[in-house]
Design a protein around this motif. Structure first.
Motif, PDB file in Angstrom:
ATOM      1  N   GLY A  76       0.771  -1.241   0.000  1.00 21.65           N
ATOM      2  CA  GLY A  76       0.000   0.000   0.000  1.00 21.65           C
ATOM      3  C   GLY A  76       0.798   1.285   0.000  1.00 21.65           C
ATOM      4  O   GLY A  76       0.208   2.370   0.007  1.00 21.65           O
ATOM      5  N   ARG A  77       2.135   1.194  -0.022  1.00 22.69           N
ATOM      6  CA  ARG A  77       2.933   2.422  -0.067  1.00 22.69           C
ATOM      7  C   ARG A  77       2.839   3.046  -1.460  1.00 22.69           C
ATOM      8  O   ARG A  77       2.674   2.352  -2.453  1.00 22.69           O
ATOM      9  CB  ARG A  77       4.402   2.159   0.262  1.00 22.69           C
ATOM     10  N   THR A  78       2.941   4.363  -1.499  1.00 21.48           N
ATOM     11  CA  THR A  78       2.874   5.070  -2.774  1.00 21.48           C
ATOM     12  C   THR A  78       4.262   5.168  -3.389  1.00 21.48           C
ATOM     13  O   THR A  78       5.284   4.929  -2.722  1.00 21.48           O
ATOM     14  CB  THR A  78       2.318   6.484  -2.575  1.00 21.48           C
ATOM     15  N   GLU A  79       4.302   5.543  -4.661  1.00 21.95           N
ATOM     16  CA  GLU A  79       5.598   5.721  -5.316  1.00 21.95           C
ATOM     17  C   GLU A  79       6.371   6.864  -4.668  1.00 21.95           C
ATOM     18  O   GLU A  79       7.598   6.831  -4.579  1.00 21.95           O
ATOM     19  CB  GLU A  79       5.396   5.978  -6.813  1.00 21.95           C
ATOM     20  N   LYS A  80       5.654   7.872  -4.199  1.00 21.30           N
ATOM     21  CA  LYS A  80       6.305   8.980  -3.495  1.00 21.30           C
ATOM     22  C   LYS A  80       6.948   8.480  -2.210  1.00 21.30           C
ATOM     23  O   LYS A  80       8.055   8.912  -1.844  1.00 21.30           O
ATOM     24  CB  LYS A  80       5.298  10.081  -3.195  1.00 21.30           C
ATOM     25  N   ASP A  81       6.273   7.592  -1.512  1.00 17.48           N
ATOM     26  CA  ASP A  81       6.845   6.994  -0.294  1.00 17.48           C
ATOM     27  C   ASP A  81       8.159   6.287  -0.617  1.00 17.48           C
ATOM     28  O   ASP A  81       9.159   6.446   0.097  1.00 17.48           O
ATOM     29  CB  ASP A  81       5.874   5.975   0.319  1.00 17.48           C
ATOM     30  N   LEU A  82       8.140   5.503  -1.689  1.00 13.90           N
ATOM     31  CA  LEU A  82       9.324   4.732  -2.054  1.00 13.90           C
ATOM     32  C   LEU A  82      10.467   5.650  -2.461  1.00 13.90           C
ATOM     33  O   LEU A  82      11.628   5.409  -2.110  1.00 13.90           O
ATOM     34  CB  LEU A  82       8.992   3.761  -3.184  1.00 13.90           C
ATOM     35  N   GLN A  83      10.161   6.711  -3.193  1.00 14.85           N
ATOM     36  CA  GLN A  83      11.203   7.638  -3.633  1.00 14.85           C
ATOM     37  C   GLN A  83      11.878   8.334  -2.457  1.00 14.85           C
ATOM     38  O   GLN A  83      13.039   8.733  -2.542  1.00 14.85           O
ATOM     39  CB  GLN A  83      10.613   8.677  -4.584  1.00 14.85           C
ATOM     40  N   SER A  84      11.151   8.459  -1.363  1.00 12.85           N
ATOM     41  CA  SER A  84      11.732   9.108  -0.183  1.00 12.85           C
ATOM     42  C   SER A  84      12.711   8.198   0.547  1.00 12.85           C
ATOM     43  O   SER A  84      13.426   8.653   1.450  1.00 12.85           O
ATOM     44  CB  SER A  84      10.614   9.532   0.784  1.00 12.85           C
ATOM     45  N   CYS A  85      12.752   6.929   0.147  1.00 15.38           N
ATOM     46  CA  CYS A  85      13.558   5.949   0.883  1.00 15.38           C
ATOM     47  C   CYS A  85      14.965   5.768   0.338  1.00 15.38           C
ATOM     48  O   CYS A  85      15.888   5.477   1.088  1.00 15.38           O
ATOM     49  CB  CYS A  85      12.855   4.589   0.875  1.00 15.38           C
ATOM     50  N   TRP A  86      15.109   5.850  -0.989  1.00 10.54           N
ATOM     51  CA  TRP A  86      16.409   5.449  -1.522  1.00 10.54           C
ATOM     52  C   TRP A  86      17.426   6.573  -1.466  1.00 10.54           C
ATOM     53  O   TRP A  86      17.058   7.755  -1.492  1.00 10.54           O
ATOM     54  CB  TRP A  86      16.281   4.865  -2.920  1.00 10.54           C
ATOM     55  N   PRO A  87      18.721   6.209  -1.393  1.00 11.04           N
ATOM     56  CA  PRO A  87      19.792   7.206  -1.297  1.00 11.04           C
ATOM     57  C   PRO A  87      19.816   8.124  -2.516  1.00 11.04           C
ATOM     58  O   PRO A  87      19.479   7.698  -3.628  1.00 11.04           O
ATOM     59  CB  PRO A  87      21.069   6.354  -1.223  1.00 11.04           C
ATOM     60  N   GLU A  88      20.221   9.363  -2.303  1.00 13.76           N
ATOM     61  CA  GLU A  88      20.239  10.328  -3.402  1.00 13.76           C
ATOM     62  C   GLU A  88      21.226   9.927  -4.497  1.00 13.76           C
ATOM     63  O   GLU A  88      21.083  10.326  -5.648  1.00 13.76           O
ATOM     64  CB  GLU A  88      20.567  11.718  -2.883  1.00 13.76           C
ATOM     65  N   GLU A  89      22.220   9.095  -4.131  1.00 13.59           N
ATOM     66  CA  GLU A  89      23.190   8.628  -5.137  1.00 13.59           C
ATOM     67  C   GLU A  89      22.515   7.791  -6.221  1.00 13.59           C
ATOM     68  O   GLU A  89      23.079   7.610  -7.306  1.00 13.59           O
ATOM     69  CB  GLU A  89      24.295   7.798  -4.473  1.00 13.59           C
ATOM     70  N   TRP A  90      21.344   7.271  -5.945  1.00 20.66           N
ATOM     71  CA  TRP A  90      20.651   6.441  -6.925  1.00 20.66           C
ATOM     72  C   TRP A  90      19.885   7.267  -7.956  1.00 20.66           C
ATOM     73  O   TRP A  90      19.296   6.699  -8.878  1.00 20.66           O
ATOM     74  CB  TRP A  90      19.696   5.469  -6.213  1.00 20.66           C
ATOM     75  N   GLY A  91      19.879   8.561  -7.804  1.00 24.02           N
ATOM     76  CA  GLY A  91      19.229   9.424  -8.766  1.00 24.02           C
ATOM     77  C   GLY A  91      17.741   9.600  -8.508  1.00 24.02           C
ATOM     78  O   GLY A  91      17.182   9.043  -7.555  1.00 24.02           O
ATOM     79  N   THR A  92      17.113  10.363  -9.374  1.00 20.45           N
ATOM     80  CA  THR A  92      15.688  10.674  -9.203  1.00 20.45           C
ATOM     81  C   THR A  92      14.830  10.204 -10.382  1.00 20.45           C
ATOM     82  O   THR A  92      13.608  10.286 -10.322  1.00 20.45           O
ATOM     83  CB  THR A  92      15.493  12.193  -9.042  1.00 20.45           C
ATOM     84  N   GLU A  93      15.470   9.714 -11.443  1.00 25.41           N
ATOM     85  CA  GLU A  93      14.696   9.253 -12.599  1.00 25.41           C
ATOM     86  C   GLU A  93      14.002   7.933 -12.280  1.00 25.41           C
ATOM     87  O   GLU A  93      14.607   7.028 -11.707  1.00 25.41           O
ATOM     88  CB  GLU A  93      15.601   9.074 -13.814  1.00 25.41           C
TER      89      GLU A  93
END
Length: 217
Positions: A76-93
């Motif tokens: 039930g997590r949103t894509e926005k939730d998931l994007q907040s989790c990964w390190p910034e080194e992994w990029g934003t695309e």
């Protein structure tokens, strides 16, 4: 006195760990909206540190992370939730992919990690080691792609462009394609039989076939 001092010195207290402020700990627990999401973020930070130290490589981490993301999305997590989790080194695309495919990778990867010694990743993903002499799926796909290409070659030669003069029988087309690819006529016939209906249905869908039923032999 000296002996007593030495005895006391030998019985010094062992150093204790840092103390925790119970109020601050309580506040932290109240502030955490999604504990599992926070744990995921911490784990991904650890993965990134291990990647930088070359203890784990990127493909290994990718399979771990994709499985975790798939599980979180299914929960039930949103894509926005998931994007907040990964390190910034992994990029934003990002890209959107079917969740069912990621869950299939997650389950196969999990089976591989917890399998007894000797089980390969290909076996865990059920893409090799099918038994009974069955070739690995990569070989089966190679054969399917070859046969589909042969069937396309037959169809493109057999169906005449409107106004074209060089009409050929299907048997003649089989012979021509077989010779061009260095294969037997039977191999080409079999490939055509397997894939002709799917090819004709697609042509019919786009309105390319003219006055020809897709069930035509």
């Amino acid at each position: 006195m000296a002996a007593k001092g030495r005895a006391n010195a030998g019985q010094r207290r062992k150093p204790r760990g840092p103390t925790v402020d119970p109020k601050a700990l309580r506040q932290l627990k109240e502030d955490i909206v999604d504990r599992e999401l926070l744990q995921l973020a911490f784990r991904l930070e650890i993965f990134e540190a291990l990647r930088k130290n070359r203890e784990l490589n990127t493909p290994f981490i990718a399979l771990e992370a994709l499985g975790a993301f798939a599980g979180a999305k299914a929960a039930g997590r949103t894509e926005k939730d998931l994007q907040s989790c990964w390190p910034e080194e992994w990029g934003t695309e990002t890209i959107t992919v079917p969740l069912s495919l990621l869950l299939a990778l997650r389950d196969g990867w999990s089976d591989y990690k917890f399998a007894p010694p000797g089980k390969s990743l290909g076996e865990a993903l059920k893409i090799e080691g099918g038994g009974q002499g069955r070739p690995p799926m990569r070989e089966r796909l190679k054969t399917i792609d070859r046969d589909r290409a042969l069937a396309n070659a037959v169809e493109s030669r057999y169906f005449q462009i409107e106004g074209a003069p060089d009409s050929m029988s299907l048997e003649d087309v089989f012979s021509e394609v077989a010779e061009a690819h260095g294969l037997s006529v039977e191999t080409v016939k079999k490939a055509h039989s397997l894939h002709k209906h799917a090819i004709r249905q697609k042509l019919d869908y786009f309105g390319i076939l003219k006055g020809v039923k897709t069930s035509r032999s």
